[in-house]
Design a protein around this motif. Structure first.
Motif, PDB file in Angstrom:
ATOM      1  N   TRP A  99      -8.018   6.228 -29.212  1.00 21.99           N
ATOM      2  CA  TRP A  99      -6.995   7.181 -28.791  1.00 21.99           C
ATOM      3  C   TRP A  99      -5.733   6.457 -28.354  1.00 21.99           C
ATOM      4  CZ3 TRP A  99      -4.435   8.718 -24.305  1.00 21.99           C
ATOM      5  CH2 TRP A  99      -3.970  10.039 -24.264  1.00 21.99           C
ATOM      6  N   MET A 100      -5.914   5.403 -27.560  1.00 19.29           N
ATOM      7  CA  MET A 100      -4.753   4.691 -27.040  1.00 19.29           C
ATOM      8  C   MET A 100      -4.067   3.895 -28.129  1.00 19.29           C
ATOM      9  SD  MET A 100      -3.066   4.758 -24.383  1.00 19.29           S
ATOM     10  CE  MET A 100      -1.407   4.168 -24.548  1.00 19.29           C
ATOM     11  N   PHE A 101      -4.820   3.300 -29.052  1.00 23.99           N
ATOM     12  CA  PHE A 101      -4.195   2.587 -30.163  1.00 23.99           C
ATOM     13  C   PHE A 101      -3.285   3.533 -30.950  1.00 23.99           C
ATOM     14  CE2 PHE A 101      -4.138   1.634 -34.694  1.00 23.99           C
ATOM     15  CZ  PHE A 101      -3.471   0.416 -34.678  1.00 23.99           C
ATOM     16  N   LEU A 102      -3.792   4.711 -31.258  1.00 30.72           N
ATOM     17  CA  LEU A 102      -3.000   5.693 -32.000  1.00 30.72           C
ATOM     18  C   LEU A 102      -1.770   6.134 -31.203  1.00 30.72           C
ATOM     19  CD1 LEU A 102      -5.948   7.762 -33.474  1.00 30.72           C
ATOM     20  CD2 LEU A 102      -4.336   6.334 -34.779  1.00 30.72           C
ATOM     21  N   ASN A 103      -1.925   6.273 -29.907  1.00 29.40           N
ATOM     22  CA  ASN A 103      -0.770   6.633 -29.081  1.00 29.40           C
ATOM     23  C   ASN A 103       0.223   5.480 -28.976  1.00 29.40           C
ATOM     24  OD1 ASN A 103      -0.674   9.405 -28.017  1.00 29.40           O
ATOM     25  ND2 ASN A 103      -2.781   8.927 -27.460  1.00 29.40           N
ATOM     26  N   ASP A 104      -0.255   4.247 -29.032  1.00 29.13           N
ATOM     27  CA  ASP A 104       0.664   3.112 -29.054  1.00 29.13           C
ATOM     28  C   ASP A 104       1.466   3.092 -30.356  1.00 29.13           C
ATOM     29  OD1 ASP A 104       0.059   2.218 -26.516  1.00 29.13           O
ATOM     30  OD2 ASP A 104      -1.318   0.643 -27.191  1.00 29.13           O
TER      31      ASP A 104
END
Length: 165
Positions: free
Chosen positions: A127-132
């Motif tokens: 989730w955080m990778f995609l948000n980054d």
């Protein structure tokens, strides 16, 4: 009256863009680093409630951002600024695509209940990778619009002229 409406349009677009990219910057630098402390018992309060609130909020803000960006493109279509305004919209649509088709499905898995902390952390990492990725794209979008507003208003030249007086 037309100038007032365009001004309102542009201010809303800059406001929405700044807000959207600001949330992603805050997510990366302030909220996500503490998410390694979220447990299966606290995921509802510390992830589900905030992401549902953000989704509800941006469900209203985002369509208006798209509309205001389209209005800006139409207004600038016969000028040298058409490409920067269109590129800003392109970046935003790519970020929205990532959210809708890659992040929201992860949200749905977490919302439905995850049975292990390891799986929850794995989902948070994705989730955080995609948000980054969205952070980078929306920062480019924001910088493109800032370029447009500074260039269009000739702000740099105005600032230099004031400095000489």
């Amino acid at each position: 009256m037309k100038k007032i409406l365009f001004t309102i349009n542009h201010v809303y677009l800059l406001f929405g863009t700044s807000l959207y990219v600001g949330v992603l910057w805050a997510l990366h630098f302030f909220w996500y680093p503490s998410w390694d402390t979220i447990t299966l018992e606290t995921v509802h309060d510390h992830f589900i409630l905030p992401t549902e609130a953000a989704t509800d909020f941006f469900t209203i803000v985002v369509p208006l951002m798209i509309l205001t960006n389209i209005i800006l493109i139409v207004q600038e279509w016969k000028t040298k600024y058409r490409w920067s305004t269109a590129f800003a919209l392109f970046c935003f649509l790519v970020a929205l695509y990532i959210g809708e088709f890659h992040i929201f499905p992860i949200n749905d898995i977490i919302y439905s209940g995850v049975d292990s902390l390891e799986r929850l952390r794995e989902l948070f990492k994705q989730w955080m990778f995609l948000n980054d990725v969205r952070l980078v794209i929306t920062t480019i979008m924001w910088l493109t619009l800032i370029y447009y507003f500074i260039s269009k208003g000739n702000l740099a030249q105005r600032f230099l002229n004031e400095d000489q007086n």
